[in-house]
Design a protein around this motif. Sequence first.
Motif, PDB file in Angstrom:
ATOM      1  N   ARG A 133      20.355  56.978 109.479  1.00  0.00           N
ATOM      2  CA  ARG A 133      19.794  56.130 108.223  1.00  0.00           C
ATOM      3  C   ARG A 133      19.615  57.171 106.863  1.00  0.00           C
ATOM      4  O   ARG A 133      19.375  56.931 106.360  1.00  0.00           O
ATOM      5  CB  ARG A 133      17.978  56.059 108.811  1.00  0.00           C
ATOM      6  CG  ARG A 133      18.133  54.975 109.914  1.00  0.00           C
ATOM      7  CD  ARG A 133      16.627  54.539 110.583  1.00  0.00           C
ATOM      8  NE  ARG A 133      16.631  53.735 111.547  1.00  0.00           N
ATOM      9  CZ  ARG A 133      16.045  52.135 110.974  1.00  0.00           C
ATOM     10  NH1 ARG A 133      15.080  52.336 109.983  1.00  0.00           N
ATOM     11  NH2 ARG A 133      15.750  51.420 111.965  1.00  0.00           N
ATOM     12  N   LYS A 134      19.916  59.157 107.049  1.00  0.00           N
ATOM     13  CA  LYS A 134      19.044  58.698 106.456  1.00  0.00           C
ATOM     14  C   LYS A 134      20.642  58.885 105.238  1.00  0.00           C
ATOM     15  O   LYS A 134      20.691  59.221 104.404  1.00  0.00           O
ATOM     16  CB  LYS A 134      18.958  60.744 106.550  1.00  0.00           C
ATOM     17  CG  LYS A 134      18.654  61.445 104.873  1.00  0.00           C
ATOM     18  CD  LYS A 134      17.934  63.161 105.501  1.00  0.00           C
ATOM     19  CE  LYS A 134      18.360  63.845 104.278  1.00  0.00           C
ATOM     20  NZ  LYS A 134      17.672  63.202 103.277  1.00  0.00           N
ATOM     21  N   THR A 183      20.873  60.259 117.191  1.00  0.00           N
ATOM     22  CA  THR A 183      20.925  60.165 115.936  1.00  0.00           C
ATOM     23  C   THR A 183      20.757  59.620 114.600  1.00  0.00           C
ATOM     24  O   THR A 183      20.912  59.532 113.899  1.00  0.00           O
ATOM     25  CB  THR A 183      22.214  60.463 115.425  1.00  0.00           C
ATOM     26  OG1 THR A 183      22.695  59.593 115.395  1.00  0.00           O
ATOM     27  CG2 THR A 183      23.169  61.466 116.244  1.00  0.00           C
ATOM     28  N   GLU A 184      19.202  58.181 115.357  1.00  0.00           N
ATOM     29  CA  GLU A 184      19.545  57.483 114.309  1.00  0.00           C
ATOM     30  C   GLU A 184      18.612  57.747 112.847  1.00  0.00           C
ATOM     31  O   GLU A 184      18.928  57.661 111.533  1.00  0.00           O
ATOM     32  CB  GLU A 184      18.278  56.582 114.818  1.00  0.00           C
ATOM     33  CG  GLU A 184      18.485  56.188 116.158  1.00  0.00           C
ATOM     34  CD  GLU A 184      17.933  56.596 117.440  1.00  0.00           C
ATOM     35  OE1 GLU A 184      17.233  56.340 118.198  1.00  0.00           O
ATOM     36  OE2 GLU A 184      18.178  58.127 117.480  1.00  0.00           O
ATOM     37  N   LYS A 185      17.757  59.279 112.760  1.00  0.00           N
ATOM     38  CA  LYS A 185      17.237  59.725 111.475  1.00  0.00           C
ATOM     39  C   LYS A 185      18.054  60.370 110.676  1.00  0.00           C
ATOM     40  O   LYS A 185      18.186  60.210 109.872  1.00  0.00           O
ATOM     41  CB  LYS A 185      16.462  60.628 112.405  1.00  0.00           C
ATOM     42  CG  LYS A 185      15.448  62.028 110.774  1.00  0.00           C
ATOM     43  CD  LYS A 185      14.291  62.702 111.346  1.00  0.00           C
ATOM     44  CE  LYS A 185      13.609  62.879 110.228  1.00  0.00           C
ATOM     45  NZ  LYS A 185      12.850  64.163 111.099  1.00  0.00           N
ATOM     46  N   ARG A 186      19.140  60.403 111.470  1.00  0.00           N
ATOM     47  CA  ARG A 186      20.332  61.546 109.905  1.00  0.00           C
ATOM     48  C   ARG A 186      21.283  59.717 109.669  1.00  0.00           C
ATOM     49  O   ARG A 186      21.381  60.147 108.746  1.00  0.00           O
ATOM     50  CB  ARG A 186      20.962  62.500 111.444  1.00  0.00           C
ATOM     51  CG  ARG A 186      20.751  63.824 111.106  1.00  0.00           C
ATOM     52  CD  ARG A 186      21.656  64.791 111.402  1.00  0.00           C
ATOM     53  NE  ARG A 186      22.032  64.489 113.105  1.00  0.00           N
ATOM     54  CZ  ARG A 186      22.994  65.040 113.805  1.00  0.00           C
ATOM     55  NH1 ARG A 186      24.172  64.333 113.165  1.00  0.00           N
ATOM     56  NH2 ARG A 186      23.649  64.238 115.104  1.00  0.00           N
ATOM     57  N   GLN A 208      24.404  55.259 117.635  1.00  0.00           N
ATOM     58  CA  GLN A 208      23.099  56.031 116.935  1.00  0.00           C
ATOM     59  C   GLN A 208      22.058  56.488 118.732  1.00  0.00           C
ATOM     60  O   GLN A 208      20.939  57.769 118.159  1.00  0.00           O
ATOM     61  CB  GLN A 208      22.574  55.532 115.917  1.00  0.00           C
ATOM     62  CG  GLN A 208      24.268  55.831 114.969  1.00  0.00           C
ATOM     63  CD  GLN A 208      23.841  55.225 113.645  1.00  0.00           C
ATOM     64  OE1 GLN A 208      22.173  54.239 113.305  1.00  0.00           O
ATOM     65  NE2 GLN A 208      24.880  54.962 113.200  1.00  0.00           N
TER      66      GLN A 208
END
Length: 271
Positions: free
Chosen positions: A83-84, A78-81, A73
């Motif tokens: 984590r969501k 893609t960390e934000k997606r 990630q």
Amino acid sequence: MTRVIPDHPTPTGTAESALLDLELSDPPTRNDAWLVTAALQHHPLLPDTPPRDPFAEDRPDPLPGSAGEHLLQCAFGTEKRARKFYQDQVLDHLNRQMKEFIGRMEMAFVATSDARGDCDASLRAGPPGFVEVLDDRHLCYPEYRGNGVLASLGNISENPHVGILLVDFVTDLIGLHVNGKARIVEDADLRAIHPALPTGFDRGRTPERWVVVRVEEAYIHCRKHIPRMVPVLRQRSWGTDDVKRKGGDYFGAKGTPRPWHQPEPVGSPER
């Protein structure tokens, strides 16, 4: 000739369209894919030793998922997606909607691996509710007499981690992932603890034992690429050892040389 694609009713599930953005994104172009690959090859978070979880010290409670997926990630941005998705969709138990969903499923795909990490994926099927929900954190499914290989159970005996995917291909076009740790319980032993287990089974089969799974992760599989299927009546003749009626050597494997193959002596009787 123009191909006519029949219209299908819109899926009636409750998943919001925004959920698609949590799990899926537009595929990268050829150039984008090359840049991602290059970034991974030279990413500073990629060590020679097993990967360090980049989120391990970021919060007091550990995130779901593996260190490897957290690492990628970071590499893929893609960390934000991710984590969501963890925040909105991943539970450590089964809620009411998940239990209802499991109770009407007729198929389950079960993934296991042995102590070395060698994997096996298998299909389990039965009437609606053949996967039994025992409580918020436990479910079980029956094991019947099969080909005697016991690949999934053998893996579980070495490595309890299992992944189960249940998919509604007919109505809501949605899936549910259930990951956890499994143990093998004999039928009589499980009934002593859970006497409400069913006694009537598909085609008169009786479970020899059960796989009981302690739920660690439960989360949605979005509908974007789930094909719609239409169930049909299954009228097959079972309760036989006739290999042709069971499918026979469909893939032509019998007699093909391989390391563990022991050819039958010439003139040996048919089994």
